[in-house]
Each structure stands twice: as C-alpha cells, then as structure tokens.
Design an enzyme around this catalytic site. Structure first.
Site, short mmCIF file in Angstrom:
data_model
loop_
_atom_site.label_atom_id
_atom_site.label_comp_id
_atom_site.label_asym_id
_atom_site.label_seq_id
_atom_site.Cartn_x
_atom_site.Cartn_y
_atom_site.Cartn_z
N ARG A 59 0.65 -1.40 -0.24
CA ARG A 59 0.14 -0.04 -0.22
C ARG A 59 0.98 1.58 0.11
NH1 ARG A 59 2.37 2.18 3.99
NH2 ARG A 59 0.59 3.70 3.60
N GLY A 60 0.48 2.18 -0.10
CA GLY A 60 1.30 3.58 -0.56
C GLY A 60 0.65 3.97 -1.56
N ALA A 61 0.66 5.35 -2.02
CA ALA A 61 0.86 5.02 -3.96
C ALA A 61 1.47 4.62 -4.75
CB ALA A 61 0.05 7.30 -3.68
N GLN A 209 -2.06 3.13 10.21
CA GLN A 209 -0.29 2.73 8.78
C GLN A 209 0.53 3.21 10.20
OE1 GLN A 209 -3.73 3.10 7.73
NE2 GLN A 209 -4.04 2.12 5.77
N ASP A 250 -2.04 10.77 -2.39
CA ASP A 250 -2.28 9.73 -2.97
C ASP A 250 -3.02 10.36 -4.62
OD1 ASP A 250 -3.65 8.11 -0.71
OD2 ASP A 250 -2.74 6.65 -1.70
N ASN A 260 -5.23 12.60 0.38
CA ASN A 260 -4.61 11.58 0.98
C ASN A 260 -5.51 10.73 2.46
OD1 ASN A 260 -2.16 10.91 2.15
ND2 ASN A 260 -2.24 11.52 3.68
O1 MRU Z 1 -4.06 2.58 2.63
P1 MRU Z 1 -3.01 3.26 2.60
O2 MRU Z 1 -2.09 3.26 3.22
O3 MRU Z 1 -2.43 2.87 0.95
O4 MRU Z 1 -3.13 5.31 2.50
C1 MRU Z 1 -1.38 5.70 2.22
C2 MRU Z 1 -2.32 7.49 2.27
O5 MRU Z 1 -2.51 7.58 2.61
C3 MRU Z 1 -0.25 7.30 1.39
O6 MRU Z 1 -0.38 9.04 2.62
C4 MRU Z 1 -0.13 7.92 0.70
O7 MRU Z 1 -0.45 7.51 -0.37
C5 MRU Z 1 1.03 8.55 0.04
S1 MRU Z 1 2.36 7.20 0.45
C6 MRU Z 1 3.97 7.62 -0.12
#
Ligand code: MRU
Length: 357
Positions: A59-61, A209, A250, A260
C-alpha cells in the site's frame, strides 16, 4: 502463493517490493503483518496481486504503482500468443483488472498506462521482445520512485532546521515507496545529517498505518519518534512541539487539492489554526491534471469491520450500527503551504506547477 519468511531488525535493510530473481513473482513485505512479523509474500497470479493491493498488503500510492508495474509484467508472461493484436488486447484486459484494485491513488493507473504505452509502441516486435521491454519499464518505474523520493527529501530539507518537531499522518514512508518515502524522505536525509528531529506520528485510524508502519520504520532507523492518537494532534501543536507537518498523498488535482489518508484534512485545518506550515510531498506520478478539483476524486470506501472489530479482542461497537469508513479525505489547496515534488517546492501549485516541472 509461496510464503517466504525473512526476519530482520531494520526495515531499511529490506525491500518494500521487488521482482524476484527468477523474474516470476512479485515479492512484497506483507504490511498487514507489521510490526509484529516481517514476512515476504511471493505473488505470481494476477488474482494474488489484485488482492494484495486491495487488502493493503502492499500500500501507499507509489508502492501500489511499482507493484502494479511488476504485476502487469508478470501478466505478460502468461499471454501465450505470437499475434500482436491478441497480445495487446489481453494485456489491456489484465491492466484494467489490476487498475480496479483500488480507486484513489492515481499512481496505479499512471504506472499501468506507462506499461500499456510500451505495448502500444511495440507493434511489429515479437512477444519475447515486448516482454523484455515491459520488464525493463517496470524496473525503471521502481528505480525512478527511489530517485524521486530522494529528490523530494532534498527539496524538503531546505524547509526545516535541526531540532524541528515534525508531525506526519498515515505512512508516506519507505514502506509506501521503493525507498525513503515521500513525507519521510526529509526525515531520513535529515537524520543522516544529525538533525535530531522530534517526530510525531499520528496512529491513523482505522488501519493504524501510522502506529504499525511509520512508528515502526522511523524507530527502526533510530529516529526520535513519538506515537500519538489522531485526536492528539491539536494538543501537540498547541504545546508548541510541532514546527512543520509533512504528509504524502494519493492524488493531487489540477487546482492543488490533495487526497490523502482520512484525517489529513483535519490535520491541515489544525496546522493553519496554529500557524504551522503544512507540506504535501508528492512525486509527479501522483499529480492528476485530468481531475479538476478534489471534489472529482473518487474516494475509496472500506468495510465497516475495520472500524468496529479490527485490533480489538472483542467487537467494540454495537452490532448493526451504521458505519461510515472513507479511506481518504481531500485537503483543500488553501490549507497547503506547499507541495514538494521532485521538481521543487510549489507554493502556488495550480499556478506554477505545469510551468516549472
Ligand atoms: O490506504 P493506504 O495505506 O494506501 O494510504 C496511504 C496514504 O494515504 C499515503 O499517505 C499516500 O499513499 C502517500 S504514500 C507515499
């Protein structure tokens, strides 16, 4: 799905994701198991990769984009035809499928589009040649992620001073990228220079997270990190402990609104109230010029059990209660001091970004 187990004490020694040596599997750290277990998963099928993204095992963009690029390369290995049109058609179907795993992070479709462009420009080449081009592009996307995060960190370092108190939300860290993270890149690079930041990590309800991932990776890297519940951000700001907020994102809309992790918008409002700069860190792959404003961003809704049942020995909400569980929110551009990309620091994103990057 093959399960490999690799325990290590320092997250920085581990890769968030990789193509395995035989080039037959996407290897990821299962982020749903952290911080208690560092376990690698070897994902081979499209179904496994779709589920790993959907279930937040990766996960994470930026990491989602990297995983999708490697994932779609693996799909290409399964397309057993020498007919270009047939190959392109089946590749497109596979890309559509992976793209349906999560809706908000634009990096997913961005990476898949890059991979699709490789196929579009390869008419006349053999299937074997196209596969090689796809593998190279997937590995390039991952390496670019590392380089870009480092650049974001270098730009962000000009916004801070040694000893600063920094607050972050969710995990925009190494685990959300191939290395360094976006919002955490400034922390990693500053730490190397002996900046002695005091970092506050919001736990980030409901999937934690911040607690499970950010507090884990920053403390493993030897940083001074304090975990707080989301509803404590106002207190640490009021106490004067926060000099700047850094978050990831995101999707950035063309007007500079930012989607985000849920809760980010509230942190931005608090930061404005207390006169604290609020910085969003984003690779250009997170910028979506085709989405006019934050109102047009599709916000993922997640199951109610994440709010009512997870992390507790017993259910902690009455059965049948209505639950609203959006995974992301939109921070209005007026609340953002600057967006930091690999191309620089954009105080007026909508006006300056297109011209300068
Ligand atoms: O649901 P997630 O854990 O994928 O959400 C992640 C986030 O909101 C992060 O802040 C975002 O993806 C940036 S990651 C560099």
């Amino acid at each position: 799905m093959k399960r490999g187990k690799l325990m290590t004490t320092n997250i920085l020694d581990m890769e968030t994701l990789a193509l395995d040596e035989e080039e037959r599997a996407l290897v990821i750290i299962d982020q749903t198991k952290l911080p208690n277990k560092a376990e690698y998963l070897h994902l081979k099928t499209q179904g496994e990769i779709w589920t790993a993204i959907r279930e937040l095992q990766v996960r994470g963009a930026p990491a989602i984009g990297d995983a999708a690029a490697i994932g779609i390369y693996l799909a290409a290995l399964e397309i057993d035809t020498d007919d270009y049109d047939e190959f392109a058609r089946r590749f497109h179907t596979a890309a559509d499928y992976l793209n349906s795993s999560r809706p908000t992070a634009v990096n997913l479709s961005w990476a898949l589009n890059r991979m699709e462009n490789i196929v579009k420009n390869a008419e006349g080449k053999s299937t074997a040649e196209i596969r090689t081009l796809l593998r190279d592009e997937a590995l390039r996307i991952k390496q670019e992620d590392i380089d870009i995060c480092k650049k974001i960190g270098e730009h962000a370092l000009t916004l801070v001073k040694p000893g600063y108190g920094l607050l972050t939300h969710c995990n925009a860290g190494q685990l959300a990228t191939a290395k360094y993270g976006t919002a955490t890149a400034v922390m990693y690079l500053g730490h190397k220079k002996g900046y002695n930041f005091k970092i506050y990590a919001d736990e980030t309800r409901p999937l934690l997270q911040g607690a499970r991932l950010t507090a884990y990776e920053l403390s493993a890297a030897g940083m001074d990190v304090t975990l707080i519940c989301d509803n404590m951000a106002a207190t640490v700001m009021k106490n004067g402990w926060i000099d700047a907020v850094f978050v990831g994102c995101d999707r950035v809309a063309a007007n500079g609104d930012v989607a985000n992790k849920i809760g980010t918008s509230g942190v931005a409002i608090l930061a404005k109230h207390y006169g604290i700069p609020f910085y969003v860190c984003a690779p250009s792959s997170t910028i979506d010029r085709n989405t006019a404003t934050g109102a047009n961003i599709c916000i993922e809704q997640r199951p109610s059990e994440e709010v009512t049942d997870m992390w507790y020995k017993e259910r902690m909400a009455p059965k049948g209660v209505n639950v609203y569980n959006p995974a992301f929110d939109v921070t209005d551009h007026e609340l953002i001091t600057a967006i930091v990309t690999e191309g620089g620091i954009f105080k007026n994103f909508a006006r300056d970004f297109v011209r300068e990057l």
